[in-house]
Design an enzyme around this catalytic site. Structure first.
Site, PDB file in Angstrom:
ATOM      1  N   GLY A   1       3.180   0.810   7.893  1.00 30.06           N
ATOM      2  CA  GLY A   1       1.979   1.541   8.250  1.00 30.06           C
ATOM      3  C   GLY A   1       2.197   2.378   9.489  1.00 30.06           C
ATOM      4  N   SER A   2       1.115   2.660  10.200  1.00 33.68           N
ATOM      5  CA  SER A   2       1.213   3.456  11.417  1.00 33.68           C
ATOM      6  C   SER A   2       1.377   2.578  12.652  1.00 33.68           C
ATOM      7  CB  SER A   2      -0.033   4.340  11.570  1.00 33.68           C
ATOM      8  OG  SER A   2      -0.188   5.195  10.471  1.00 33.68           O
TER       9      SER A   2
ATOM     10  N   ASP B   1      -1.386  -3.028   9.608  1.00 31.65           N
ATOM     11  CA  ASP B   1      -2.110  -4.257   9.915  1.00 31.65           C
ATOM     12  C   ASP B   1      -3.390  -4.396   9.107  1.00 31.65           C
ATOM     13  OD1 ASP B   1      -0.321  -5.178  12.030  1.00 31.65           O
ATOM     14  OD2 ASP B   1      -1.036  -3.408  13.123  1.00 31.65           O
ATOM     15  N   GLY B   2      -3.952  -3.281   8.633  1.00 32.73           N
ATOM     16  CA  GLY B   2      -5.185  -3.343   7.875  1.00 32.73           C
ATOM     17  C   GLY B   2      -5.059  -4.109   6.574  1.00 32.73           C
TER      18      GLY B   2
ATOM     19  N   ASP C   1      -8.583  -5.409  13.773  1.00 38.72           N
ATOM     20  CA  ASP C   1      -7.279  -5.201  13.116  1.00 38.72           C
ATOM     21  C   ASP C   1      -7.139  -3.764  12.631  1.00 38.72           C
ATOM     22  OD1 ASP C   1      -7.045  -7.891  13.575  1.00 38.72           O
ATOM     23  OD2 ASP C   1      -7.357  -8.484  11.499  1.00 38.72           O
ATOM     24  N   GLY C   2      -7.730  -2.824  13.386  1.00 37.08           N
ATOM     25  CA  GLY C   2      -7.646  -1.417  13.032  1.00 37.08           C
ATOM     26  C   GLY C   2      -8.701  -0.937  12.071  1.00 37.08           C
TER      27      GLY C   2
ATOM     28  N   ARG D   1      -6.939   0.999  -3.721  1.00 34.47           N
ATOM     29  CA  ARG D   1      -8.149   1.411  -3.023  1.00 34.47           C
ATOM     30  C   ARG D   1      -8.398   0.441  -1.870  1.00 34.47           C
ATOM     31  NH1 ARG D   1      -9.116  -1.169  -7.660  1.00 34.47           N
ATOM     32  NH2 ARG D   1     -10.352  -3.105  -7.562  1.00 34.47           N
TER      33      ARG D   1
ATOM     34  N   ASN E   1       0.851  -1.184   0.000  1.00 29.75           N
ATOM     35  CA  ASN E   1       0.000   0.000   0.000  1.00 29.75           C
ATOM     36  C   ASN E   1       0.890   1.238   0.000  1.00 29.75           C
ATOM     37  OD1 ASN E   1      -1.831   2.049   0.405  1.00 29.75           O
ATOM     38  ND2 ASN E   1      -2.374   1.446   2.490  1.00 29.75           N
ATOM     39  N   PRO E   2       1.026   1.943  -1.125  1.00 25.40           N
ATOM     40  CA  PRO E   2       1.937   3.080  -1.188  1.00 25.40           C
ATOM     41  C   PRO E   2       1.499   4.263  -0.332  1.00 25.40           C
ATOM     42  CG  PRO E   2       0.651   2.944  -3.199  1.00 25.40           C
ATOM     43  CD  PRO E   2       0.340   1.701  -2.408  1.00 25.40           C
TER      44      PRO E   2
END
Length: 451
Positions: free
Chosen positions: A170-171, A140-141, A402-403, A115, A81-82
């Protein structure tokens, strides 16, 4: 979870062999040449990563200590995921991950997600026989999407056993932080965590991990690889989304903002503790028998009361409820020090209403080192369980899995040990101490079970 607009693949993301790139058309030779120069970076001969990889190769040739490993040569599909985290995932892959994969002899194909649920669609239709593993580089998403896409396939039983790998970009990066912890590494963040997890991929060790099967009141079924949260922790996760550009700091900011407007959440929590005596389940087919995925034999329909051997929490006002499969809730949130990711245990935490703001802040600060249970907060309860049910009484609190946000409705879940295979630091994670069986009384379900 944010996603990018359609993005063309670079040459560096479509390597079919570590030595031979795919053929380039005339139109993209210039772009390919530039990407090729970036891809030719190699690990420094004296770097710790390369030394560790060579030591591991020597170790696994010792037949006295066989391990379950990815095959060599190895071909992986990388889903990236960019827009994850601070938006540097593609740069990090090309400059940090790709050189290590090349050194390890791992060929790959890179697919950029465009997306929400794009990765879910990709793995649902992908010919998995072409790949030895699926590598997920984001937060994690994206792993949540991939696992649920695999479980929606007609061949879900074999598809979900395709080895998965989490590379943090990710975050939160909780799953990657947990795997890093299980491998015996120090708690690190950002590029150090990415390097450690990439090295685990280069080593290729696999471990079976717990999978959480969830059913909602609206009739949907989904699967979790990490956690379900309700109340404070879910609100922070969702409300801090607007600060995604800050990276992991978004959660700290979100915590302080939610502390300033602390609220309680009304609902009913029930659970089946580890070691509870067996109980006869009501008549009728078990949940999940008419849907893809394993049968949830411990659950009854949500419109029925929980079985008699379940514990129903007498309180109805909470600050948060957290069902966690792994040790970390974020790269710097060591939420469940007792967790090992295996063994069929869900680590259930809940915080009763009435906790002072200052105490709640101390709990979250102590969570960085995993010492929050040592504070002996009387409002904080931990119970190891195998199944649970959460029934919100209104729509005030958010639920995240999972967020990812769900509707605020009744939900229940059952853990399935060894539900999927994850790249980790060893063949099989060493089991932690067996959770103490709990009497089915609320008084015994307290923070003393942190040890």
């Amino acid at each position: 979870m944010e996603h990018a607009s359609p993005h063309p693949l670079t040459w560096g993301g479509a390597v079919e062999s570590p030595c031979q790139p795919r053929d380039l058309g005339e139109a993209d030779k210039e772009l390919g040449a530039e990407a090729a120069r970036e891809a030719c970076v190699s690990i420094a001969p004296r770097s710790p990563a390369l030394r560790s990889l060579r030591e591991f190769r020597a170790e696994v040739t010792d037949t006295r200590h066989p391990r379950r490993l990815l095959p060599r040569p190895c071909r992986v599909l990388v889903l990236l995921n960019p827009q994850g985290g601070t938006g540097k995932a593609l740069y990090l892959f090309q400059n940090k991950v790709q050189p290590m994969l090349k050194e390890a002899g791992i060929s790959f194909k890179l697919r950029l997600t465009e997306r929400r649920n794009h990765a879910r669609e990709l793995v649902r239709d992908e010919d998995l026989s072409s790949w030895d593993a699926l590598v997920v580089m984001s937060g994690d998403g994206l792993m949540h999407e991939v696992v649920n896409g695999l479980m929606e396939r007609p061949d879900w039983e074999t598809a979900i056993q395709k080895p998965l790998c989490s590379l943090p970009a990710g975050s939160g990066n909780a799953l990657a932080a947990s795997v890093n912890h299980y491998a015996g590494n120090e708690q690190v963040t950002n590029e150090d965590l990415l390097t450690n997890c990439t090295l685990l991929l280069c080593r290729g060790g696999l471990s079976p991990m717990n999978l959480l099967s969830l059913h909602t009141a609206s009739g949907s079924r989904l699967f979790s690889v990490l956690s379900l949260g309700w109340g404070f922790v879910a609100d922070v996760d969702v409300e801090s989304e607007k600060y995604r550009c800050l990276g992991k700091i978004r959660f700290t900011l979100g915590t302080f903002l939610r502390l300033a407007a602390l609220r309680t959440y009304h609902g009913t929590l029930s659970y089946l503790p580890v070691g509870a005596p067996s109980s006869k389940i009501s008549a009728g087919p078990p949940l999940g028998c008419d849907q893809p995925g394993p049968v949830d034999s411990l659950l009854v329909p949500l419109e029925q009361p929980v079985p008699e051997n379940w514990t129903v929490v007498p309180e109805h006002e909470f600050v948060l409820v957290l069902a966690l499969l792994h040790s970390h809730l974020g790269s710097e949130m060591y939420a469940a020090p007792m967790a090992r990711g295996t063994g069929g245990v869900v680590h259930l935490f809940y915080l009763r209403a009435g906790v002072p703001r200052a105490t709640l802040l101390r709990l979250f600060l102590a969570m960085e080192k995993g010492t929050h249970m040592d504070l002996d907060c009387p409002n904080l309860v931990y119970v190891p369980v195998v199944a649970f049910r959460l029934e919100p009484h209104d729509s005030r609190g958010m639920i995240t899995v999972d967020g990812e946000q769900l509707a605020s409705e009744a939900v229940q879940g059952q853990v399935h040990p060894g539900g999927f295979q994850l790249v980790s630091g060893c063949q099989e994670l060493k089991p932690g101490p067996e959770p103490s069986p709990l009497p089915c009384s609320e008084d015994s379900a307290s923070s003393e079970f942190a040890s």
